[in-house]
Design a protein around this motif. Structure first.
Motif, mmCIF file in Angstrom:
data_model
loop_
_atom_site.group_PDB
_atom_site.id
_atom_site.type_symbol
_atom_site.label_atom_id
_atom_site.label_comp_id
_atom_site.label_asym_id
_atom_site.label_seq_id
_atom_site.Cartn_x
_atom_site.Cartn_y
_atom_site.Cartn_z
ATOM 1 N N ARG A 64 12.784 9.882 12.075
ATOM 2 C CA ARG A 64 13.540 11.107 12.352
ATOM 3 C C ARG A 64 14.372 10.880 13.609
ATOM 4 O O ARG A 64 13.926 11.124 14.718
ATOM 5 C CB ARG A 64 12.589 12.283 12.508
ATOM 6 C CG ARG A 64 11.850 12.559 11.211
ATOM 7 C CD ARG A 64 10.838 13.658 11.334
ATOM 8 N NE ARG A 64 10.148 13.829 10.042
ATOM 9 C CZ ARG A 64 8.960 14.350 9.915
ATOM 10 N NH1 ARG A 64 8.297 14.776 10.977
ATOM 11 N NH2 ARG A 64 8.418 14.466 8.728
ATOM 12 N N GLY A 65 15.564 10.357 13.397
ATOM 13 C CA GLY A 65 16.462 10.063 14.508
ATOM 14 C C GLY A 65 17.048 8.672 14.417
ATOM 15 O O GLY A 65 18.171 8.442 14.795
ATOM 16 N N ASN A 66 16.342 7.746 13.911
ATOM 17 C CA ASN A 66 16.731 6.352 13.638
ATOM 18 C C ASN A 66 17.485 5.674 14.776
ATOM 19 O O ASN A 66 18.676 5.407 14.626
ATOM 20 C CB ASN A 66 17.502 6.274 12.325
ATOM 21 C CG ASN A 66 17.402 4.905 11.696
ATOM 22 O OD1 ASN A 66 16.467 4.160 11.933
ATOM 23 N ND2 ASN A 66 18.365 4.564 10.889
ATOM 24 N N PRO A 67 16.858 5.251 15.870
ATOM 25 C CA PRO A 67 15.403 5.339 16.055
ATOM 26 C C PRO A 67 14.954 6.746 16.454
ATOM 27 O O PRO A 67 15.699 7.503 17.060
ATOM 28 C CB PRO A 67 15.114 4.338 17.177
ATOM 29 C CG PRO A 67 16.378 4.267 17.961
ATOM 30 C CD PRO A 67 17.488 4.519 16.978
ATOM 31 N N GLY A 68 13.737 7.012 16.077
ATOM 32 C CA GLY A 68 13.119 8.289 16.370
ATOM 33 C C GLY A 68 11.668 8.221 15.958
ATOM 34 O O GLY A 68 11.133 7.136 15.709
ATOM 35 N N THR A 69 11.028 9.381 15.865
ATOM 36 C CA THR A 69 9.640 9.429 15.430
ATOM 37 C C THR A 69 9.550 8.787 14.047
ATOM 38 O O THR A 69 10.278 9.173 13.137
ATOM 39 C CB THR A 69 9.139 10.877 15.376
ATOM 40 O OG1 THR A 69 9.257 11.443 16.679
ATOM 41 C CG2 THR A 69 7.685 10.951 14.924
ATOM 42 N N ALA A 70 8.671 7.791 13.923
ATOM 43 C CA ALA A 70 8.650 6.993 12.698
ATOM 44 C C ALA A 70 7.236 6.762 12.187
ATOM 45 O O ALA A 70 6.286 6.703 12.960
ATOM 46 C CB ALA A 70 9.322 5.644 12.953
ATOM 47 N N ALA A 71 7.158 6.600 10.864
ATOM 48 C CA ALA A 71 5.895 6.273 10.208
ATOM 49 C C ALA A 71 6.188 5.606 8.879
ATOM 50 O O ALA A 71 7.257 5.798 8.291
ATOM 51 C CB ALA A 71 5.048 7.523 9.986
ATOM 52 N N GLY A 72 5.235 4.827 8.423
ATOM 53 C CA GLY A 72 5.287 4.230 7.096
ATOM 54 C C GLY A 72 4.224 4.874 6.238
ATOM 55 O O GLY A 72 3.244 5.423 6.749
ATOM 56 N N GLY A 73 4.423 4.797 4.950
ATOM 57 C CA GLY A 73 3.443 5.336 4.029
ATOM 58 C C GLY A 73 3.343 4.458 2.796
ATOM 59 O O GLY A 73 4.289 3.751 2.458
ATOM 60 N N ALA A 74 2.193 4.495 2.167
ATOM 61 C CA ALA A 74 2.005 3.715 0.943
ATOM 62 C C ALA A 74 0.911 4.332 0.098
ATOM 63 O O ALA A 74 0.016 5.016 0.608
ATOM 64 C CB ALA A 74 1.643 2.263 1.276
ATOM 65 N N VAL A 75 1.000 4.055 -1.203
ATOM 66 C CA VAL A 75 -0.067 4.385 -2.134
ATOM 67 C C VAL A 75 -0.369 3.129 -2.938
ATOM 68 O O VAL A 75 0.526 2.335 -3.236
ATOM 69 C CB VAL A 75 0.288 5.565 -3.070
ATOM 70 C CG1 VAL A 75 0.409 6.861 -2.285
ATOM 71 C CG2 VAL A 75 1.558 5.292 -3.849
ATOM 72 N N VAL A 76 -1.638 2.942 -3.241
ATOM 73 C CA VAL A 76 -2.087 1.847 -4.092
ATOM 74 C C VAL A 76 -2.474 2.470 -5.424
ATOM 75 O O VAL A 76 -3.260 3.422 -5.463
ATOM 76 C CB VAL A 76 -3.279 1.091 -3.473
ATOM 77 C CG1 VAL A 76 -3.763 -0.012 -4.404
ATOM 78 C CG2 VAL A 76 -2.912 0.531 -2.104
ATOM 79 N N ILE A 77 -1.910 1.913 -6.507
ATOM 80 C CA ILE A 77 -2.053 2.514 -7.827
ATOM 81 C C ILE A 77 -2.659 1.511 -8.803
ATOM 82 O O ILE A 77 -2.298 0.330 -8.801
ATOM 83 C CB ILE A 77 -0.674 2.964 -8.350
ATOM 84 C CG1 ILE A 77 -0.066 3.984 -7.379
ATOM 85 C CG2 ILE A 77 -0.761 3.522 -9.760
ATOM 86 C CD1 ILE A 77 1.405 4.225 -7.591
ATOM 87 N N ASP A 78 -3.554 1.995 -9.648
ATOM 88 C CA ASP A 78 -4.076 1.212 -10.768
ATOM 89 C C ASP A 78 -3.083 1.403 -11.920
ATOM 90 O O ASP A 78 -2.988 2.496 -12.471
ATOM 91 C CB ASP A 78 -5.454 1.723 -11.157
ATOM 92 C CG ASP A 78 -6.051 0.987 -12.347
ATOM 93 O OD1 ASP A 78 -5.314 0.250 -13.050
ATOM 94 O OD2 ASP A 78 -7.253 1.158 -12.589
ATOM 95 N N PRO A 79 -2.326 0.354 -12.293
ATOM 96 C CA PRO A 79 -1.319 0.533 -13.336
ATOM 97 C C PRO A 79 -1.908 0.818 -14.716
ATOM 98 O O PRO A 79 -1.232 1.385 -15.571
ATOM 99 C CB PRO A 79 -0.546 -0.792 -13.337
ATOM 100 C CG PRO A 79 -1.465 -1.783 -12.740
ATOM 101 C CD PRO A 79 -2.352 -1.021 -11.787
ATOM 102 N N ALA A 80 -3.153 0.473 -14.937
ATOM 103 C CA ALA A 80 -3.784 0.726 -16.233
ATOM 104 C C ALA A 80 -4.006 2.216 -16.477
ATOM 105 O O ALA A 80 -3.906 2.689 -17.596
ATOM 106 C CB ALA A 80 -5.115 -0.023 -16.324
ATOM 107 N N THR A 81 -4.290 2.962 -15.397
ATOM 108 C CA THR A 81 -4.584 4.386 -15.517
ATOM 109 C C THR A 81 -3.542 5.281 -14.861
ATOM 110 O O THR A 81 -3.511 6.482 -15.119
ATOM 111 C CB THR A 81 -5.942 4.712 -14.873
ATOM 112 O OG1 THR A 81 -5.858 4.448 -13.461
ATOM 113 C CG2 THR A 81 -7.065 3.901 -15.505
#
Length: 157
Positions: A16-33
């Motif tokens: 938020r600002g680039n640079p600014g307050t920053a975070a990364g996010g991720a999800v791990v998914i089972d592709p079978a389900t």
């Protein structure tokens, strides 16, 4: 989910600002389900969007590798990170060189592929990054654990 299967990591980052307050996010998914196994948000502080993207990807890969998959397929809406990690684009920025080196060391000897996806196909990872920015803290949820849905605590070095 047993070890040896393929997993999908959807990763994103925001600033938020680039640079600014920053975070990364991720999800791990089972592709079978299609089941989301892990949600993770990594709060960075002040950084650029690209640095946040790399951090989200690394956090997602770390969470996926704990499950000892045969392969991991990373999906991101950052064309820059996908092309750099695939070796098609050079990494010129010093901060991203450090993060890319860290990611390559983490990946070493493992089967990992990268795919660019439209932003609209990456909403779960985007939501995790935004949750981390809003809270000003990192988090991790192992959703297939015995107490699914409850935070398992922060486990980052």
């Amino acid at each position: 989910m047993t070890s040896g299967a393929q997993l999908i990591v959807e990763a994103d980052g925001g600033s938020r600002g680039n640079p600014g307050t920053a975070a990364g996010g991720a999800v791990v998914i089972d592709p079978a389900t299609g089941e989301v196994l892990v949600e993770v948000g990594i709060f960075i502080g002040v950084a650029t969007n690209n640095v946040a993207e790399y951090n989200g990807m690394i956090a997602g890969l770390e969470a996926a590798f704990e499950r000892e998959p045969a392969a991991v397929h990373v999906r991101m809406d950052s064309k820059l990170v996908v092309e750099q990690m695939s070796g098609r684009w050079k990494i010129k920025h010093p901060d991203m060189q450090v993060l890319a080196r860290r990611a390559h060391e983490l990946i070493a000897g493992r089967r990992v592929t990268f795919e660019w996806v439209p932003r609209g196909d990456n909403k779960r990872a985007d939501a995790a990054a935004n949750e981390s920015m809003d809270a000003g803290a990192s988090f991790r949820r192992d959703l297939d654990a015995p107490h699914a849905g409850r935070p398992s605590g922060v486990r980052f070095s």
